[in-house]
Design an enzyme around this catalytic site. Structure first.
Site, PDB file in Angstrom:
ATOM      1  N   ASP A 143      -3.231   5.896 -10.851  1.00 50.43           N
ATOM      2  CA  ASP A 143      -3.513   5.716  -9.352  1.00 50.43           C
ATOM      3  C   ASP A 143      -2.701   7.040  -8.584  1.00 50.43           C
ATOM      4  O   ASP A 143      -2.757   7.223  -7.439  1.00 50.43           O
ATOM      5  CB  ASP A 143      -3.095   4.518  -8.853  1.00 50.43           C
ATOM      6  CG  ASP A 143      -3.613   3.459  -9.375  1.00 50.43           C
ATOM      7  OD1 ASP A 143      -5.060   3.121  -9.245  1.00 50.43           O
ATOM      8  OD2 ASP A 143      -3.115   2.868 -10.390  1.00 50.43           O
ATOM      9  N   CYS A 189     -13.508   0.693  -7.920  1.00 50.67           N
ATOM     10  CA  CYS A 189     -13.823   2.194  -7.674  1.00 50.67           C
ATOM     11  C   CYS A 189     -14.546   2.483  -9.082  1.00 50.67           C
ATOM     12  O   CYS A 189     -14.308   2.166 -10.223  1.00 50.67           O
ATOM     13  CB  CYS A 189     -12.722   2.755  -7.743  1.00 50.67           C
ATOM     14  SG  CYS A 189     -11.758   2.458  -6.131  1.00 50.67           S
ATOM     15  N   ASN A 206      -2.509  -4.097  -5.192  1.00 50.66           N
ATOM     16  CA  ASN A 206      -2.692  -4.348  -6.831  1.00 50.66           C
ATOM     17  C   ASN A 206      -2.146  -5.976  -7.048  1.00 50.66           C
ATOM     18  O   ASN A 206      -1.710  -6.239  -8.218  1.00 50.66           O
ATOM     19  CB  ASN A 206      -2.598  -3.297  -7.679  1.00 50.66           C
ATOM     20  CG  ASN A 206      -3.592  -2.374  -7.657  1.00 50.66           C
ATOM     21  OD1 ASN A 206      -4.640  -2.546  -6.851  1.00 50.66           O
ATOM     22  ND2 ASN A 206      -3.446  -1.267  -8.299  1.00 50.66           N
TER      23      ASN A 206
HETATM   24  C1  EPZ Z   1      -6.248  -2.156 -12.149  1.00 56.17           C
HETATM   25  O1  EPZ Z   1      -7.220  -2.139 -12.738  1.00 56.17           O
HETATM   26  C2  EPZ Z   1      -6.066  -1.688 -10.784  1.00 56.17           C
HETATM   27  N1  EPZ Z   1      -6.795  -2.570  -9.857  1.00 56.17           N
HETATM   28  C3  EPZ Z   1      -6.352  -0.070 -10.690  1.00 56.17           C
HETATM   29  O2  EPZ Z   1      -5.950   0.302  -9.481  1.00 56.17           O
HETATM   30  C4  EPZ Z   1      -5.534   0.709 -11.561  1.00 56.17           C
HETATM   31  O3  EPZ Z   1      -5.754   1.964 -11.480  1.00 56.17           O
HETATM   32  C5  EPZ Z   1      -5.602   0.097 -13.089  1.00 56.17           C
HETATM   33  O4  EPZ Z   1      -5.198  -1.405 -12.887  1.00 56.17           O
HETATM   34  C6  EPZ Z   1      -4.599   0.709 -14.022  1.00 56.17           C
HETATM   35  O5  EPZ Z   1      -3.373   0.779 -13.681  1.00 56.17           O
HETATM   36  C7  EPZ Z   1      -6.294  -3.335  -9.346  1.00 56.17           C
HETATM   37  O6  EPZ Z   1      -5.349  -4.130  -9.635  1.00 56.17           O
HETATM   38  C8  EPZ Z   1      -7.262  -4.247  -8.636  1.00 56.17           C
HETATM   39  P1  EPZ Z   1      -7.430  -1.972 -16.502  1.00 56.17           P
HETATM   40  P2  EPZ Z   1      -7.889  -2.846 -13.933  1.00 56.17           P
HETATM   41  O7  EPZ Z   1      -7.697  -3.044 -16.869  1.00 56.17           O
HETATM   42  O8  EPZ Z   1      -7.102  -4.089 -14.089  1.00 56.17           O
HETATM   43  C9  EPZ Z   1     -10.168  -0.699 -19.865  1.00 56.17           C
HETATM   44  C10 EPZ Z   1      -6.690   1.539  -7.607  1.00 56.17           C
HETATM   45  O9  EPZ Z   1      -6.893   2.556  -7.300  1.00 56.17           O
HETATM   46  N2  EPZ Z   1     -10.699  -2.162 -20.174  1.00 56.17           N
HETATM   47  O10 EPZ Z   1      -5.782  -1.832 -16.666  1.00 56.17           O
HETATM   48  O11 EPZ Z   1      -9.410  -3.183 -13.535  1.00 56.17           O
HETATM   49  C11 EPZ Z   1     -10.744   0.068 -18.781  1.00 56.17           C
HETATM   50  O12 EPZ Z   1     -12.003   0.657 -18.380  1.00 56.17           O
HETATM   51  C12 EPZ Z   1      -7.078   0.799  -8.581  1.00 56.17           C
HETATM   52  O13 EPZ Z   1      -5.642   0.967  -6.835  1.00 56.17           O
HETATM   53  C13 EPZ Z   1     -11.615  -2.257 -21.118  1.00 56.17           C
HETATM   54  O14 EPZ Z   1     -12.219  -1.485 -21.653  1.00 56.17           O
HETATM   55  O15 EPZ Z   1      -7.718  -1.777 -14.760  1.00 56.17           O
HETATM   56  C14 EPZ Z   1      -9.564   1.187 -18.445  1.00 56.17           C
HETATM   57  O16 EPZ Z   1     -10.276   2.256 -19.160  1.00 56.17           O
HETATM   58  C15 EPZ Z   1      -8.125   1.632  -9.228  1.00 56.17           C
HETATM   59  N3  EPZ Z   1     -12.039  -3.636 -21.052  1.00 56.17           N
HETATM   60  C16 EPZ Z   1      -8.417   0.773 -19.162  1.00 56.17           C
HETATM   61  O17 EPZ Z   1      -9.053  -0.514 -19.780  1.00 56.17           O
HETATM   62  C17 EPZ Z   1     -11.605  -4.339 -20.125  1.00 56.17           C
HETATM   63  O18 EPZ Z   1     -12.089  -5.623 -20.317  1.00 56.17           O
HETATM   64  C18 EPZ Z   1      -7.445  -0.019 -18.206  1.00 56.17           C
HETATM   65  O19 EPZ Z   1      -8.241  -0.716 -17.061  1.00 56.17           O
HETATM   66  C19 EPZ Z   1     -10.695  -4.223 -19.229  1.00 56.17           C
HETATM   67  C20 EPZ Z   1     -10.179  -2.738 -19.235  1.00 56.17           C
END
Ligand code: EPZ
Length: 469
Positions: A337, A143, A46
């Site tokens: 995670d 995912c 990540n």
């Molecule tokens: C990152 O995803 C990681 N992926 C994820 O790892 C990790 O689980 C996650 O952060 C939380 O720590 C990468 O770094 C590539 P978020 P990201 O934006 O950035 C909502 C793994 O297994 N949201 O923090 O996509 C979203 O739906 C993966 O290694 C919105 O609503 O996660 C979620 O509920 C899976 N609108 C929450 O925020 C948006 O525009 C957190 O998502 C963006 C996000």
């Protein structure tokens, strides 16, 4: 910067184990053997792809070290190359040299072909807008653990002055003039959206104030990369980040922080199989919340901070494990995670454990396969165990009660997402009999050489014959 003798080295998209990406997509796992031995971590999944994207912002080449051979790195390599960036292996196999000096617009079909199942393409927006004034982002993969909208990303880009046009083939984003620093408050401390703002603000005109930012260690490492490139970024109290835009950024030389999510996965594998695994490269500082939970459940660990070979040894002490209540959260809370592999270990704990997943509304869906193996897991729509979360009133099965210990038996398992995939391997290794796990290519997205590592730990498995259905 190092001048790298590259002729004898393979292209970064070639694996050290060339068979890893070409093997049958299923594995037969025979459980009942405690995993024992050591594994070595490489750079965080990540962080690494995002540091690769940051290289686009530089006016000179960058060198990224400790790069794992995982498919997310292959995807980003393809995307960068489609934009005219040269990506090659450096002096060592785990080193990438990224040269953005000949960047150009990419063919949309080529971007779509390379984007694959990753969410990283959305993070190219800021750098592409700064460098070529235009970004095309196809439908995002990643995912399937929730809806994963990108509204925060797009709102942030608009706040910088970008124009976002949603068309059937994807997003077309333009910067009609130089992007300007702005004030942004994220509705939730999203990791990706925080990275979006950082990667855009560093070259925007003026100061950007980001509120409610995520502060995961991988984000702090990305900030370190950007600072090495010449960016001015201050991380203040209460999730506030100030970024002062600069005219120009240069290249960086950076060693990616080790993958704390992989480290926790191996820790849970040790716990669920009654084993003992030394995870070389694991760092206490980025895993404190996990380590507390590991200790509460009854696991033992020992931190070795000898700088020549730091790591953490995780083992099952032989006594019964304890049920517990946990809630996933943004950093410094218990990382989402870490949840899936720990849930597998909790099926072996004495009593009722409660897990409240507050980051991804569908991340407990993977438990249906554990139930088919004999685990007792009940899912609930309510926020169990404490703080009400965003999903409480929205009909999502985002809390679980796990009753243990239960003997797991072999089953046929289909991997739904990356961490669930590794968790199914753990469950199969803890179960009696031989399970078949389908869709293991998903695990290559985030776990380098997982089959070699399992082998070294004494796991019994073989890849499914290609002739099998
Ligand atoms: C990152 O995803 C990681 N992926 C994820 O790892 C990790 O689980 C996650 O952060 C939380 O720590 C990468 O770094 C590539 P978020 P990201 O934006 O950035 C909502 C793994 O297994 N949201 O923090 O996509 C979203 O739906 C993966 O290694 C919105 O609503 O996660 C979620 O509920 C899976 N609108 C929450 O925020 C948006 O525009 C957190 O998502 C963006 C996000």
């Amino acid at each position: 910067m190092n001048s790298a003798p590259v002729t004898a080295l393979p292209h970064p998209t070639e694996s050290a184990d060339p068979g890893a990406f070409a093997r049958p997509d299923r594995i037969h796992v025979t459980g009942g053997t405690p995993l024992s031995g050591q594994v070595t971590l490489r750079g965080a999944k990540n962080l690494v792809p995002k540091a690769m994207v940051a290289a686009l912002l530089g006016s000179a080449p960058s060198v990224l070290r400790n790069v794992p051979q995982i498919s997310d790195v292959r995807i980003v390599t393809g995307l960068l190359e489609a934009h005219g960036v040269t990506v090659r292996t450096g002096e060592n196999r785990d080193e990438l040299v990224l040269d953005p000096t000949s960047m150009d617009r990419a063919d949309h079909a080529e971007i779509t072909a390379h984007a694959g199942e990753s969410r990283i393409p959305i993070l190219l927006c800021g750098p592409l807008l700064h460098r070529i004034g235009h970004a095309f982002i196809p439908d995002l993969g990643g995912c399937r653990i929730g809806d994963r909208p990108i509204d925060f990303h797009l709102d942030a880009l608009r706040a910088f002055g970008a124009i976002v046009d949603k068309r059937p083939d994807g997003l077309h984003i333009e910067a009609p003039q130089k992007l300007r620093g702005t004030k942004i408050t994220l509705p939730y401390p999203s990791v990706g959206s925080t990275e979006q703002v950082l990667l855009t603000a560093v070259l925007a005109e003026g100061v950007t104030e980001l509120r409610n930012a995520a502060t995961e260690p991988e984000i702090v490492d990305l900030i370190a990369v950007l600072q090495k490139m010449g960016a001015i970024i201050s991380v203040l109290d209460n999730r506030v980040i100030h970024i002062t835009g600069v005219e120009r950024l240069h290249g960086y030389v950076h060693r990616a922080l080790p993958d704390r999510l992989e480290a926790a996965s191996w820790a849970c594998a040790a716990l669920a199989t009654g084993g003992d695994i030394l995870v070389r490269g694991a760092q206490q500082g980025s895993m404190m919340t996990f380590l507390n939970m590991f200790r509460r459940v009854g696991g033992e660990f020992e931190v070795d901070d000898d700088p020549s070979a730091p790591g953490i040894r995780f083992w099952h002490p032989g006594d019964s494990l304890h049920a517990l209540a946990l809630e996933t959260d943004v950093h410094p809370g218990f990382q989402t995670d870490w949840q899936q592999p720990l849930v597998v270990a909790l099926t072996q704990a004495q009593g009722l454990s409660i897990v409240h997943e507050t980051v991804y509304e569908k991340r407990l869906g993977f438990t249906s396969a554990l139930i088919s193996m004999g685990a007792q897991v009940q899912l609930y729509r309510e926020c169990l165990g404490g703080t009400p979360c965003r999903f409480g009133q929205r009909n999502f099965m985002h809390s679980a009660v796990i009753s243990g210990p239960t003997k797991l038996h072999a089953a046929d398992l289909e991997i739904p997402d990356l961490r669930a995939g590794f968790s199914y391997l753990i469950a199969a290794l803890a179960a009696q009999g031989t399970s078949t796990v389908h869709g293991i290519s998903l695990i290559n997205r985030g776990y380098e050489d997982f089959a070699d590592k399992l082998n070294a730990l004494g796991a019994r498995f073989e890849f499914g014959a290609p002739s099998e259905s």
